[in-house]
Motif scaffolding. Sequence first.
Motif, mmCIF file in Angstrom:
data_model
loop_
_atom_site.group_PDB
_atom_site.id
_atom_site.type_symbol
_atom_site.label_atom_id
_atom_site.label_comp_id
_atom_site.label_asym_id
_atom_site.label_seq_id
_atom_site.Cartn_x
_atom_site.Cartn_y
_atom_site.Cartn_z
ATOM 1 N N HIS A 169 -2.540 1.929 -3.262
ATOM 2 C CA HIS A 169 -1.894 1.230 -2.442
ATOM 3 C C HIS A 169 -0.721 2.185 -1.801
ATOM 4 O O HIS A 169 0.214 1.708 -1.226
ATOM 5 C CB HIS A 169 -1.292 0.092 -2.756
ATOM 6 C CG HIS A 169 -2.240 -0.936 -3.438
ATOM 7 N ND1 HIS A 169 -2.897 -1.776 -2.762
ATOM 8 C CD2 HIS A 169 -2.200 -1.683 -4.804
ATOM 9 C CE1 HIS A 169 -3.605 -2.674 -3.394
ATOM 10 N NE2 HIS A 169 -3.356 -2.420 -4.679
ATOM 11 N N ARG A 170 -0.924 3.552 -1.882
ATOM 12 C CA ARG A 170 -0.008 4.507 -1.515
ATOM 13 C C ARG A 170 0.469 4.490 0.039
ATOM 14 O O ARG A 170 1.546 4.748 0.343
ATOM 15 C CB ARG A 170 -0.345 5.826 -2.046
ATOM 16 C CG ARG A 170 -1.898 6.246 -1.108
ATOM 17 C CD ARG A 170 -2.236 7.742 -1.607
ATOM 18 N NE ARG A 170 -3.447 8.057 -1.038
ATOM 19 C CZ ARG A 170 -4.657 7.615 -1.279
ATOM 20 N NH1 ARG A 170 -4.953 6.824 -2.379
ATOM 21 N NH2 ARG A 170 -5.905 8.068 -0.761
ATOM 22 N N GLU A 171 -0.669 4.118 0.871
ATOM 23 C CA GLU A 171 -0.317 4.053 2.117
ATOM 24 C C GLU A 171 0.410 2.796 2.813
ATOM 25 O O GLU A 171 1.236 3.058 3.652
ATOM 26 C CB GLU A 171 -1.738 3.985 2.989
ATOM 27 C CG GLU A 171 -2.835 4.841 2.752
ATOM 28 C CD GLU A 171 -2.334 6.257 3.326
ATOM 29 O OE1 GLU A 171 -1.202 6.262 4.024
ATOM 30 O OE2 GLU A 171 -2.895 7.305 3.038
ATOM 31 N N ARG A 172 0.343 1.779 1.800
ATOM 32 C CA ARG A 172 1.631 0.600 2.218
ATOM 33 C C ARG A 172 2.877 0.815 1.612
ATOM 34 O O ARG A 172 3.740 0.016 2.064
ATOM 35 C CB ARG A 172 0.707 -0.582 1.523
ATOM 36 C CG ARG A 172 -0.706 -0.917 1.843
ATOM 37 C CD ARG A 172 -1.356 -2.255 1.279
ATOM 38 N NE ARG A 172 -2.650 -2.336 1.442
ATOM 39 C CZ ARG A 172 -3.498 -3.091 0.788
ATOM 40 N NH1 ARG A 172 -2.842 -4.062 0.061
ATOM 41 N NH2 ARG A 172 -4.501 -3.374 1.243
ATOM 42 N N LEU A 173 3.066 1.649 0.923
ATOM 43 C CA LEU A 173 4.522 1.923 0.290
ATOM 44 C C LEU A 173 5.061 2.951 0.909
ATOM 45 O O LEU A 173 4.976 3.588 1.554
ATOM 46 C CB LEU A 173 4.426 2.347 -1.476
ATOM 47 C CG LEU A 173 3.456 1.396 -2.123
ATOM 48 C CD1 LEU A 173 3.225 1.787 -3.482
ATOM 49 C CD2 LEU A 173 4.163 0.222 -2.353
#
Length: 224
Positions: A169-173
């Motif tokens: 979920h790196r893009e959302r963090l």
Amino acid sequence: MIKPIATAAVLVVTAVPSVLQFFLPGLEPALMRDPAAIGAGEWWRPATSLVVQDGGVLGTLVNLAFLAVLGYLAERSLGPARWLILYGAGAVAGQAAGYLFNDPGAGNSIALCGLAAGLALACEGPLERSVGAFYAVTLAAYALAPSDGTWGWVVTVALAVAGFQLVVHRERLPVRVFPIVLAVVGVTLTALADLHGVALLGGMIAAWALTGKSRSTSRPTSPA
């Protein structure tokens, strides 16, 4: 595109004795970090203990795999010179802590802490930052899991899989989450007298220094 020469070279230098130790039972004891032996004058052990492993076959495979992944990402993003500085920073901080904590052992995981810190703090891409934070979570999972053989590894893997959600979920963090994770793990493990915590904090200091130097050299000068 930068070729991962430093990563490949260190991987070979580490992998060969790490594999040989399973066929030469006296190799790991002769090269491992032993505070008493270091105090008696065997000054080479902090360096040689980085190329043998004390985690058995599974621990050896995990360390070598992380060296390949973290090393490739760090060298691609930061270049070989900063790669070596970060790897060395983690190793020096971790070995100093191992000596002060009177913690004998072996493995390159402390040096990998420097690369993880570089990825989480000095890289721009979310993939690099998230993988650096994930490595820190994996260390915390191993340190906090039960020490009961197979069951300990099961808990470690389960916690590491949960930590892998940082990568998924790196893009959302927010970007700041990844260095925060690293700092929390570093402080927690240091409080538990785990040398990996000191290695992470040492790597973070080196990464901050490199990031600050990079910004200062790239800043345009004012016209006279």
